[in-house]
Scaffold this motif. Structure first.
Motif: not given
Ligand SMILES: [Cu+2]
Ligand SMILES: [Cu+2]
Lengths: 509, 395, 340
Positions: B123-126, B170-174, B177-179, B182-184
């Protein structure tokens, strides 16, 4: 996840087809689809909607006849002051009715008296009349067995145009701060397919309304990505309304948001804040003539069940810190929207001077307490790119509309300026601030043009991008309870669409 | 043991791949960074550089349950050759707090270090700077309309910080799922009004050096003494376990059972000090939410919600709040009249922020409790007396 | 609403002793409780279990409050919501004496009133109660005093074991008036007549677990995380045909005070009419908006004004659709405001 990848592939494929069609076919998409007039016939009857991942859900809808019901019901576009008549026929197995929150002098005739209003049954229609006394965004919905009938789909939007409405210079409320270039409807709702199945099978006694657990989320009756498909798409006969907002930089986009479900939905729009100017069809105003002086800006609007909101969204790319058209020279032509805020010199500015008074209303939009990059140019030229003597300055408010000006920046020299000359906040000519990674280290979005610049198609690897033929900037407008970006178990979908900000050479209508 | 070996292999693999050029490697961009650590080496006023990793890690809930997460780690100023080792299984929850000043030029580098426990995922991230006004799509972190950064590579986002307020990221990739995973994180911007000359008259309110405000209010009404950024979020343990165990993800059935403030449930919200996760012993939940003030001080709470499933309402027993701003915008009419209001509850959906000020003048010293009025979430899943709750101590 | 003033209470309790002594006592007490000469509203509340019959016929054990005439009298009726605690205009002191007949400790707080809170902690340090508690079967009342009551519609509730005790029914309304015919010190809050709507909900399974001693560490139910309400109420009653709330005369300016004790937000609609939102959480709103749906936060309150309603019954419903009685539709948070 494999399922996700397959879905994304079909999603992209479908969208390429849809979006390109949307842009080039040229039907008027920038107004809200609906039916207008003063007299309407609505029939409540069952039907099926389709969801993007291939499900079909039984629903109760409203439409012109039993074979043409839709989700949501038809959007009624009315004119201020008109007396409206709506006759409701029913082909449902239980009584049904309609209520019109916010409308005046609502009367109901026919049918039989229910808990809230008069109700229709097969063969016994009800006629509702009301006066569309005020402009604004409203909704209507069933006033019978609401816990079930709202879930099943019996609701719709009402838009009342202000008196003297001019389609060429439209406003939402007749006030100048409610004027807009484009308008879109965002009617947000949800469904628990288990309840729909029980109704379809007539197993009413098994329905546990209190245990509702929605797994489908809608804007204007469609789940993403169908939200972005054309309106009245043939393959979505019961879901005629789309939601594909498109605009040019600097334009005013009116968002009409309606909470039509049972849950609150935090509707988040990427790109910028929007200013809410009205709630429940009433301008947020402290008094006549004051306009929406009590309006407020948000980056997320909570669509509360039964509420409506009107908000103005604008995007100019103001103070981004770089030139989003990719200009690298001050003499590159200025594009529309690039001069975010323009003020005028209220007094001459001599070569050695550091302070000047600004006016022309634009100065109100300058930051209160910090400096901002501006271009200053002669009133003899329409824009700074034309004036060979234009100057880059940094402007900082000293007090009131007296500003301190730092001069001789970015290779320009301080010279004298006259009263009435222009000062505009702009990033015109400023370079892109970072280096983007090599393509092989990136995953590209289907709505990415391949370039950070508006209207500029970059070099994408084969098979990437594709949904952005005019190289616009795209922004997700979606429920920020991200569970609502699902179509049942499939991501992405749900209450989501994309805003496209397109360069001016891209036709939107 | 097994994890250490995995870690070693992963770092080695990344390094090798970087050498071959198939991976971009760690690359930070920061003006006047002469030694490559991603920090300016000359004093540039208003230039801020941060370097985050995107990857995975572990947290522990207040009932002791270990929870696999995706998240961001802070590697600002770290030499490039140490970034992968720090980032792998180094995710924090919430993500490192980002504090900026109005007028800053903010360079944010994100290095994707991959998810060690999910070698099957690429997965990429952003980074999505949530609420950032007038953003260009390239820096919006929305992978559908721009780019995501692949494993083993870095991207630098740039933002000119033109307005103050309480935002979030936060991350907006997928995203779902990514949020959920915990990508917050907290993100807020302090106003330029803080740096006015001493003695500036703001409509009768005299500014003094050191005074802090939440917004450019023009009248001192948002002055505060102490500030706390508190982010609401919630975890569905079944979802996290499924992600860890490479099982189908229960998207439709997502039901959050741990309601959290700054990544912790009560009583961990008031625990001052590290919480070491049970897998690699990292302090992956470094933020408590204990609020401290002396009587008479004005407390600014920068509240945000990044739960992906629901609204939460916060209330404080024995105190009330003045709501001064929502979504990073001061509540003020266009003629300058205040639209702020007193209340006992604030309700936030995902992606909303609210700033409240609690004036403790005349408030008896003691301990007050801020809690979710959706009282079923005063639980750490099956454990009572937990969840979305913290203490406010007034001395 | 019967108001127990401090003086009345003491005099009525005075049988025998020299009246002069009582006058002195009253004077002294007044010094402590009402320094500005304002009266104090004083209530004897008792927390106890009772049974409510759900619209489906199901019997559910609930915890409620009763208003007794004095501590130990136990002559009040236990209700959910608890009795309305009303303060007359100008009264800024509220005194509650708490008696606890429940099996676990109980405490009281009034949301929006600033007062010293004395939390009670579990042995492991967690806060169990936000305020001092009355133990089960207490022999002395536990007394809570607020001397800074401002006008407004507020919610009182148990401050103990919040995950359980609020949804068990330990809540009610505090109504403090600015003035006769004014809810707040604001012009839009004037009214001719008023009505109170307290919203609530019940998860019968959780009540059953608590009532039968099956809730707690190591028991069948260990937390409230599985809370799923099935019954929804206005003023302790699901919609029942023929039942209405008297609201005032046609054309009057009617104040509706709404207290939401549900563990979720609600959205009330008043027959599609516009209402003016004048108060939130017991505080006046600076610029009252006009709405045809009224958002009320979980644990929040709202004050709205209905202007010039015609004669008849105005239906009120929850647009968040808490409109069912268990599985049965067409019930829940629905009633009529009668204008006649
Ligand atoms: Cu992500
Ligand atoms: Cu966001």
């Amino acid at each position: 996840m494999r399922v996700r990848q397959i879905f994304q592939f079909t999603y992209c494929l479908a969208l390429t087809f849809l979006l390109v069609g949307l842009l080039s076919e040229g039907p008027a998409q920038a107004t809200i689809q609906g039916i207008s007039g003063i007299s309407f016939t609505l029939v409540a009857a069952p039907g099926y909607i389709k969801t993007p991942e291939g499900n079909s859900i039984f629903f109760w809808g409203l439409g012109s006849d039993v074979n043409h019901v839709q989700y949501p019901g038809p959007t009624l576009i009315l004119n201020e002051g008109d007396t409206i008549t709506i006759t409701l026929y029913s082909a449902l197995p239980q009584p049904v009715s309609l209520v019109f929150p916010g409308q005046e002098q609502v009367q109901a005739q026919g049918g039989s008296q229910g808990k809230v209003t008069r109700e229709a049954t097969p063969g016994r229609p009800v006629t509702y009349t009301f006066v569309a006394a005020h402009p604004g965004t409203y909704l209507y919905y069933s006033g019978t067995n609401m816990a079930l009938q709202h879930e099943m789909g019996l609701f719709g939007a009402i838009i009342v145009r202000p008196a003297g409405f001019d389609p060429n210079a439209p406003t939402a409320y007749g006030t100048s701060d409610s004027r807009y270039d484009r308008e879109y409807l965002f009617m947000i709702s949800e469904m628990d397919p288990d309840i729909h199945r029980l109704v379809e099978e007539g197993r009413y006694s098994e329905i546990e309304n209190a245990d509702v657990f929605p797994t489908y989320y809608f804007i204007n009756g469609r789940n993403a990505p169908d939200t972005m498909a054309p309106a009245f798409a043939e393959w979505l006969p019961t879901q005629p309304y789309n939601c594909m907002p498109l605009m040019h930089p600097g334009e005013r986009l009116l968002m009409r948001i309606i909470g039509a479900g049972r849950d609150n939905h935090p509707y988040h729009f990427h790109g910028n804040h929007a200013k809410v100017i009205a709630e429940d069809g009433r301008l947020l105003s402290s008094g006549p003539g004051k306009g929406a002086d009590l309006g407020y800006s948000r980056f997320t609007i909570s669509a509360v069940p039964g509420h409506t909101y009107d908000a103005i969204f604008q995007w100019t790319g103001r103070e981004m810190g770089w030139d989003y058209y990719g200009h690298t020279s001050l003499s590159d032509p200025i594009e529309r929207g690039e001069l975010a805020v323009t003020a005028t010199l209220e007094a001459p500015l001599s070569a050695g001077s550091a302070q000047v008074t600004l006016g022309g209303q634009g100065e109100k939009e300058f930051p209160m307490y910090r400096e901002v990059r501006c271009l200053i140019w002669s009133k003899a030229y329409p824009s700074p790119d034309k004036d060979p003597n234009r100057e880059v300055v940094k402007v900082k408010r000293a007090s009131g509309n007296l500003f301190t000006i730092s001069r001789g920046l970015e290779g320009t020299t301080a010279r004298a300026w006259s009263e009435g000359d222009y000062v505009a906040i702009t990033d015109h000519g400023r370079p892109f601030p970072v280096v983007l990674p090599e393509n092989q280290n990136l995953t590209f979005g289907a709505f990415y043009s391949g370039s950070p610049y508006l209207g500029n198609a970059g070099n994408l690897p084969p098979g990437e991008g594709g949904l952005n033929p005019f190289s616009g900037f795209f922004y997700m407008w979606h429920s920020h309870n991200e569970k609502e970006l699902l179509n049942n178990n499939i991501f992405p979908g749900g209450a989501m669409t994309m805003l496209g900000i397109l360069p001016y050479n891209a036709p939107i209508e | 043991m097994k994890r250490d070996l995995l870690l070693f292999l992963a770092v080695t693999a990344f390094s090798l791949l970087s050498l071959t050029g198939a991976w971009g490697g760690v690359m930070v961009q920061c003006p006047e960074d002469l030694d490559g650590d991603g920090v300016s080496d000359v004093d540039l006023p208003h230039v801020v550089c941060r370097h985050l990793t995107g990857g995975d890690g572990f947290t522990v809930m207040a009932d002791g349950r270990s929870m696999y997460i995706f998240g961001f780690g802070d590697v600002t100023g770290m030499p490039a050759d140490q970034v992968l080792e720090s980032g792998i299984l180094g995710a924090q929850f919430p993500a490192p707090t980002i504090v900026l000043d109005e007028g800053d030029d903010f360079y944010l580098t994100l290095t994707n270090v991959g998810m060690l426990m999910r070698p099957d995922l690429f997965d990429p991230h952003t980074v999505h700077f949530h609420g950032f006004p007038e953003v260009a799509s390239i820096f919006d972190g929305l992978p559908e309309s721009s780019v995501g950064i692949n494993m083993g590579s870095s991207i630098t986002y740039y933002y000119h910080i033109a307005v103050p307020g309480t935002f979030m990221y936060h991350c907006h990739a997928e995203a779902t799922e990514h949020m959920q995973m915990g990508m917050l994180g907290n993100l807020y911007v302090r106003p330029a009004q803080n740096s006015l000359p001493d003695g500036t008259d703001l409509k009768g309110f005299i500014h003094h050096t050191g005074y802090k405000y939440a917004y450019n209010d023009g009248d001192g009404s948002t002055r505060y003494d102490v500030e706390y950024a508190i982010q609401m979020s919630s975890f569905d343990p079944e979802f996290h376990d499924a992600d860890l165990n490479v099982q189908p993800l229960p998207f439709a059935d997502m039901r959050d059972k741990y309601a959290l403030l700054n990544g912790r449930g009560y009583p961990d919200t008031v625990l001052q000090g590290p919480i070491l996760n049970k897998v690699n012993g990292r302090n992956s939940q470094p933020l408590d939410s204990l609020v401290h003030a002396r009587q008479g001080q004005r407390i600014l709470l920068r509240l945000s919600n990044l739960s992906v499933t629901r609204y939460y309402t916060l209330s404080i027993g024995g105190l009330y709040m003045k709501v001064i701003a929502k979504d990073a915008k001061l509540l003020q009419a266009s003629d300058g009249r205040p639209m702020s209001y007193d209340t006992t509850t604030v309700t936030l959906g995902g992606g909303e922020s609210v700033d409240v000020i609690i004036d403790t003048a005349g408030v008896p010293p003691g301990t007050y409790v801020m809690y979710a009025t959706q009282a079923q979430y005063l639980s750490n899943n099956e454990e009572d007396y937990g969840g979305m709750m913290t203490e406010i101590v007034i001395e | 609403m019967k108001i127990h003033h401090l003086r009345t209470t003491l005099f009525s309790g005075a049988k025998g002793p020299d009246w002069l002594l009582w006058v002195m006592v009253v004077a002294l007490m007044s010094l402590f409780t009402a320094p500005c000469g304002a009266a104090a509203a004083e209530f004897y509340l008792r927390a106890a279990a009772t049974t409510m019959v759900m619209p489906t016929g199901e019997q559910v054990t609930v915890w409620g409050f009763a208003k007794d005439s004095s501590f130990g009298a136990k002559d009040g009726v236990v209700t959910v919501p608890g009795p309305v605690l009303e303060l007359p205009p100008g009264d800024t002191t509220l005194v509650i004496h708490l008696d606890n007949d429940l099996p676990e400790p109980v405490s009281i707080m009034v949301k929006g009133l600033v007062g010293s809170m004395t939390p009670v902690r579990l042995p492991d340090g967690r806060i169990r109660a936000l305020n001092k508690e009355a133990q089960p079967g207490n022999s002395e009342p536990v007394t809570y005093t607020w001397t800074n009551v401002h006008p407004g519609t507020m919610m009182y509730q148990s401050a103990s074991h919040l995950s359980v005790q609020v949804q068990m029914g330990l809540y009610g309304a505090v109504v403090a008036k600015a003035d006769t015919g004014r809810a707040y010190d604001t012009d839009p809050s004037r009214y001719d007549s008023e009505v109170l709507l307290v919203l609530g909900e019940i998860d019968p399974d959780l009540h059953q677990a608590v009532a039968s001693g099956n809730f707690g560490p190591g028991k069948a139910v260990t937390s409230a995380i599985g809370y799923r309400p099935k019954y929804f109420f206005i003023n302790g009653r699901s919609y029942t045909p023929g039942v209405y709330e008297p609201a005032g005369h046609p054309g009057q300016r009617v104040l509706v005070r709404i207290v939401n004790a549900c563990l979720t937000q609600r959205s009330l609609v008043f027959g599609g009419r516009y209402v003016l939102e004048i108060g939130d959480g017991g505080f006046p709103l600076p610029f009252p908006p006009q709405h045809f749906a009224v958002f009320i936060a979980a644990g929040g309150t709202k004050d709205v004004i209905i202007e010039s309603a015609p004669a008849g019954d105005l239906p009120v419903w929850d647009e968040r659709l808490g409109l069912t009685n268990g599985g049965l539709t067409d019930g829940g948070i629905f009633t009529y405001l009668r204008f006649q």
